[in-house]
Structures are given as structure tokens and as C-alpha cells.
Design an enzyme around this catalytic site. Structure first.
Site, PDB file in Angstrom:
ATOM      1  N   ASP A  39       7.338 -16.629 -14.741  1.00 25.45           N
ATOM      2  CA  ASP A  39       6.182 -15.624 -14.468  1.00 25.45           C
ATOM      3  C   ASP A  39       6.987 -14.910 -13.149  1.00 25.45           C
ATOM      4  O   ASP A  39       5.988 -14.163 -12.659  1.00 25.45           O
ATOM      5  CB  ASP A  39       4.799 -16.475 -13.855  1.00 25.45           C
ATOM      6  CG  ASP A  39       4.905 -17.263 -12.873  1.00 25.45           C
ATOM      7  OD1 ASP A  39       6.167 -17.575 -12.168  1.00 25.45           O
ATOM      8  OD2 ASP A  39       3.869 -17.914 -12.299  1.00 25.45           O
ATOM      9  N   GLY A  40       8.012 -14.959 -12.659  1.00 30.63           N
ATOM     10  CA  GLY A  40       8.598 -14.077 -11.749  1.00 30.63           C
ATOM     11  C   GLY A  40       8.381 -14.928 -10.329  1.00 30.63           C
ATOM     12  O   GLY A  40       9.039 -14.489  -9.078  1.00 30.63           O
ATOM     13  N   GLU A  41       7.668 -15.977 -10.097  1.00 30.42           N
ATOM     14  CA  GLU A  41       7.599 -16.622  -8.749  1.00 30.42           C
ATOM     15  C   GLU A  41       8.918 -17.066  -8.399  1.00 30.42           C
ATOM     16  O   GLU A  41       9.764 -17.655  -9.063  1.00 30.42           O
ATOM     17  CB  GLU A  41       6.798 -17.809  -8.682  1.00 30.42           C
ATOM     18  CG  GLU A  41       5.279 -17.162  -8.963  1.00 30.42           C
ATOM     19  CD  GLU A  41       4.325 -18.559  -9.076  1.00 30.42           C
ATOM     20  OE1 GLU A  41       4.824 -19.636  -8.902  1.00 30.42           O
ATOM     21  OE2 GLU A  41       3.019 -18.020  -9.428  1.00 30.42           O
ATOM     22  N   ASP A  46      11.637  15.031  13.704  1.00 29.81           N
ATOM     23  CA  ASP A  46      10.267  14.858  13.980  1.00 29.81           C
ATOM     24  C   ASP A  46      10.061  14.602  15.254  1.00 29.81           C
ATOM     25  O   ASP A  46      10.643  14.217  16.070  1.00 29.81           O
ATOM     26  CB  ASP A  46       9.242  14.412  12.851  1.00 29.81           C
ATOM     27  CG  ASP A  46       9.928  12.810  12.965  1.00 29.81           C
ATOM     28  OD1 ASP A  46      10.485  12.079  13.658  1.00 29.81           O
ATOM     29  OD2 ASP A  46      10.021  12.393  11.643  1.00 29.81           O
ATOM     30  N   LYS A  76       7.692  18.363  12.223  1.00 31.05           N
ATOM     31  CA  LYS A  76       7.500  18.244  10.785  1.00 31.05           C
ATOM     32  C   LYS A  76       6.072  17.709  10.601  1.00 31.05           C
ATOM     33  O   LYS A  76       5.287  17.012  11.246  1.00 31.05           O
ATOM     34  CB  LYS A  76       8.607  16.955  10.435  1.00 31.05           C
ATOM     35  CG  LYS A  76       8.298  16.220   9.026  1.00 31.05           C
ATOM     36  CD  LYS A  76       9.224  15.276   8.621  1.00 31.05           C
ATOM     37  CE  LYS A  76       8.697  13.759   9.281  1.00 31.05           C
ATOM     38  NZ  LYS A  76       9.407  12.693   8.606  1.00 31.05           N
ATOM     39  N   ASP A 113      18.007  10.428  12.436  1.00 29.37           N
ATOM     40  CA  ASP A 113      16.894   9.881  11.720  1.00 29.37           C
ATOM     41  C   ASP A 113      17.075   8.345  11.981  1.00 29.37           C
ATOM     42  O   ASP A 113      18.323   7.834  11.920  1.00 29.37           O
ATOM     43  CB  ASP A 113      16.436  10.324  10.525  1.00 29.37           C
ATOM     44  CG  ASP A 113      14.914  10.286  10.535  1.00 29.37           C
ATOM     45  OD1 ASP A 113      14.457   9.668  11.266  1.00 29.37           O
ATOM     46  OD2 ASP A 113      14.375  11.051   9.693  1.00 29.37           O
ATOM     47  N   THR A 116      13.440   9.362   0.814  1.00 28.37           N
ATOM     48  CA  THR A 116      13.823  10.107  -0.135  1.00 28.37           C
ATOM     49  C   THR A 116      14.602  11.380   0.020  1.00 28.37           C
ATOM     50  O   THR A 116      15.124  12.303  -0.899  1.00 28.37           O
ATOM     51  CB  THR A 116      12.341  10.800  -0.706  1.00 28.37           C
ATOM     52  OG1 THR A 116      11.901  11.730   0.401  1.00 28.37           O
ATOM     53  CG2 THR A 116      11.395   9.694  -1.138  1.00 28.37           C
ATOM     54  N   GLY A 122      13.943  13.876   1.761  1.00 30.75           N
ATOM     55  CA  GLY A 122      12.945  14.919   1.807  1.00 30.75           C
ATOM     56  C   GLY A 122      12.985  15.451   3.449  1.00 30.75           C
ATOM     57  O   GLY A 122      13.010  16.894   3.356  1.00 30.75           O
ATOM     58  N   THR A 123      12.972  14.614   4.152  1.00 26.71           N
ATOM     59  CA  THR A 123      12.909  15.210   5.513  1.00 26.71           C
ATOM     60  C   THR A 123      13.996  15.673   5.890  1.00 26.71           C
ATOM     61  O   THR A 123      14.009  16.889   6.764  1.00 26.71           O
ATOM     62  CB  THR A 123      12.656  13.917   6.438  1.00 26.71           C
ATOM     63  OG1 THR A 123      11.400  13.258   6.408  1.00 26.71           O
ATOM     64  CG2 THR A 123      12.823  14.053   7.891  1.00 26.71           C
TER      65      THR A 123
HETATM   66  C1  R5P Z   1       9.625   9.344   9.416  1.00 32.06           C
HETATM   67  O1  R5P Z   1       8.753   9.003  10.400  1.00 32.06           O
HETATM   68  C2  R5P Z   1      10.778   8.650   9.341  1.00 32.06           C
HETATM   69  O2  R5P Z   1      11.524   8.572  10.784  1.00 32.06           O
HETATM   70  C3  R5P Z   1      11.885   9.308   8.532  1.00 32.06           C
HETATM   71  O3  R5P Z   1      11.991  10.676   8.793  1.00 32.06           O
HETATM   72  C4  R5P Z   1      11.301   9.234   6.949  1.00 32.06           C
HETATM   73  O4  R5P Z   1      10.673   8.250   6.746  1.00 32.06           O
HETATM   74  C5  R5P Z   1      12.341   9.872   6.115  1.00 32.06           C
HETATM   75  O5  R5P Z   1      11.764   9.779   4.780  1.00 32.06           O
HETATM   76  P1  R5P Z   1      12.136  10.757   3.800  1.00 32.06           P
HETATM   77  O6  R5P Z   1      13.868  10.571   3.532  1.00 32.06           O
HETATM   78  O7  R5P Z   1      11.561  10.209   2.377  1.00 32.06           O
HETATM   79  O8  R5P Z   1      11.736  12.032   3.963  1.00 32.06           O
END
Ligand code: R5P
Length: 322
Positions: free
Chosen positions: A44-46, A176, A199, A225, A230, A232-233
Site C-alpha cells: 500500500d506504499g507504507e 523580495d 514582489k 535567493d 518554479t 517564477g520569482t
Molecule cells: C519566497 O519567498 C522564496 O524565497 C523564493 O523566492 C520562492 O519560494 C521561489 O519560488 P519560485 O521559484 O516558485 O518563484
């Protein structure tokens, strides 16, 4: 008179399956082999784990980042620690190079969980005696533990890579408000000014870079960072910097290469010329871009483990620039 025991059981290293390469590198640095355990799954994956030899009284270090698949890797870690605790290990240090679930470190809205605290409680309840980790999403997460936390920094390591790029007219960019402290650490080491991008998060996968605070016109930005998830930031920050007149030779340095969703596409942005991340998380070959350097945290972790085992200070590994 209090009698303090100076004896510590023999060191034993164990690892789960999340980042076996890093664990092997750490073991190699320490001139040791990883302890043997049998890990299997029920239909079951356990997860089922059996430690293959006695750990009674030993000074045990368990290496496992809680990286994607986060729930699988977290469960594996908790079950390993439970097995070690029930096998009478003398002391268990959980080495979590990347601490997942850290971004939910407060209630941003009503009826939300605080998962960073929940994970701290789970690790402690199953038997962790101390925690070692690198670049927590927010350093205050240390306070969610009532056991000692060795919070290591990869900034020195990554700043050395950035320095080698020899980027002229560079500025360090915090993508950010939450990363300004880390950006300042880089800036102090590199002797560069800091620029901040405002941000706004508009969903778990989407962010918007609204304002650039500081001078970037004609400059080469180095975006820093704690993690690239992803991507995206980074991509939105790049767009904002380019629009503000930055030279389209942008560097990016981040500790944790989570690299999910559209990360590879986002990082392929032509204005990004160089990227450096660490190996806290295993990076599969299809996510290793040509312009990406991977700096190993194995020597840092090995050195911290050695010091903890010998009851020596780890302060200089924790030292952060003011
Ligand atoms: C956010 O506060 C984190 O420090 C990163 O900037 C964020 O988690 C990066 O996530 P993503 O690459 O999805 O934008």
C-alpha cells in the site's frame, strides 16, 4: 558536583533515498561509510525500515533533505528517526540540508496551517535530539524547535562562485523583502550594493515583480535567493530588471534547487547568463542547464558533523555577515 560525561558514542551516518549522492559525498569527506539499513515498501506504499546493525549508544547523524516528493521524503525521514530512536541510538542529529514545508511559517490567512512548526514538532516527537540544516527559508524557524539547531549558511560558498564570474558593474538583487538579509550577506562579501525588488505573490505558482528599489540601469544584476522552485520569482525579477535598464547578463545564485514545474523554461531566459545552486537537493540531469554550476555543500556538512560529534564549536560555520 555535576559530573559531565565527556564520552560520546561512536559516530554513525545514515541516509534516506532523497539525496544519496550528497550523503555519500559527506561520508567520503568524513572517511566513513554510510550505515546499512533495509528500506522497503508495503504493497500500500507504507515505508518499512530496518537498521541493519546495532546503534545502541551511538552518535547518529541521519542525512535527508525533505525535497520533492516532499511527503515521501519526510515520511521516510520520520520513520528512519523512529527506528533509530527505538534502537536506542545515543543521540540522533537530523541533517536536513533542505527543510521543506518551510514557506508556511505563519498563518498568512485565517484557517491555514503552520507547516514549518508542524514538521519541527514531528521531528522532535519521533526522537531527533538536534537538527542541522542549511539556509532555512526564514531563520526564525529555529525557534520552532526546543532542541538545538545548527543553522549553516551556504552564502560563503556561493559568493565564491559568484566572485569567480568577475561580473563588472554588478549589483546584488534581493527578489523580495524577505531576502534582504541574505542579499546583504552576499553584498558584504562581494563588496557590492544591494537592490531590492518588491514582489507580490498572486498564488502558489505565480508572482509579480512590481518595483525595483535601487539603481540597476547599466548594471549587471546578481539575483540571490534561498530557493528556486518554479523559477517564477527569478524570471519575473529578470523581466523587472531588464525593464529598468539592467544589462542583459544576469547572474542568479540560490541555495536550494527545488526546480519544479516550469523551472527549466524560466531559468532558460536569455537574459540569465549564469546560475549557481548547491546540491542540498539532488538535481536530475535533465534539469541541469548548461549555464548552471552546482556547488557542493558536502564539505560544509561534513565539517559541521565532525564538530558536533567532537563537541567543538560550529559558530564559524554559522557566522553570517552583519
Ligand atoms: C519566497 O519567498 C522564496 O524565497 C523564493 O523566492 C520562492 O519560494 C521561489 O519560488 P519560485 O521559484 O516558485 O518563484
Amino acid at each position: 558536583m555535576n559530573v559531565v560525561s565527556c564520552t560520546r558514542g561512536e559516530m554513525e551516518l545514515f541516509a534516506g533515498t532523497a539525496n544519496s549522492e550528497l550523503a555519500a559525498e559527506v561520508a567520503d569527506q568524513l572517511g566513513r561509510s554510510l550505515g546499512r539499513l533495509s528500506l522497503s515498501r508495503f504493497p500500500d506504499g507504507e515505508v518499512n525500515i530496518r537498521i541493519d546493525s546495532s546503534v545502541r549508544g551511538k552518535d547518529v547523524f541521519v542525512i535527508q533533505p525533505t525535497s520533492p516528493p516532499v511527503n515521501e521524503n519526510l515520511a521516510e525521514l520520520l520513520i528512519m528517526v523512529d527506528a533509530l530512536h527505538r534502537a536506542s541510538a545515543g543521540r540522533i542529529t537530523v541533517v536536513v540540508p533542505y527543510y521543506g514545508y518551510a514557506r508556511q511559517d505563519k498563518k498568512a490567512a485565517g484557517r491555514e496551517p503552520i507547516t514549518a512548526r508542524m514538521v519541527a514538532d514531528l521531528l522532535t516527537v519521533v526522537g531527533a535530539d538536534r537538527i542541522m540544516t542549511i539556509d532555512l527559508h526564514s531563520p526564525q524557524i529555529q525557534g520552532f524547535f526546543s532542541i538545538p539547531v545548527d543553522h549553516l549558511s551556504s552564502v560563503e560558498l556561493l559568493a565564491r562562485h559568484v566572485q569567480a564570474w568577475q561580473m563588472e558593474n554588478a549589483v546584488v538583487v534581493s527578489p523580495d523583502a524577505g531576502r534582504v538579509g541574505m542579499a546583504t550577506e552576499y553584498a558584504n562579501r562581494l563588496g557590492l550594493p544591494v537592490v531590492i525588488v518588491h514582489k507580490r505573490r498572486i498564488g502558489p505558482e505565480h508572482t509579480e515583480a512590481q518595483h525595483v528599489i535601487g539603481e540597476v540601469c547599466g548594471k549587471r544584476p546578481i539575483i540571490i535567493d534561498d530557493m528556486i522552485s518554479t523559477g517564477g520569482t527569478v524570471a519575473r525579477t529578470v523581466e523587472a530588471l531588464v525593464e529598468a535598464g539592467a544589462v542583459q547578463e544576469i547572474g542568479a545564485a540560490a541555495t536550494h534547487a527545488v526546480l519544479v514545474g516550469s523551472a527549466v523554461e524560466n531559468l532558460a531566459h536569455p537574459a540569465i547568463s549564469r546560475i549557481v545552486v548547491t546540491n542540498t537537493i539532488a538535481i536530475p540531469p535533465d534539469k541541469r542547464l548548461e549555464k548552471m554550476e552546482v556547488a557542493s555543500v558536502a564539505p560544509l556538512i561534513a565539517s559541521a558533523i565532525e564538530r558536533v560529534h567532537r563537541d567543538k564549536s560550529v559558530s564559524e560555520l554559522l557566522a553570517r555577515a552583519a
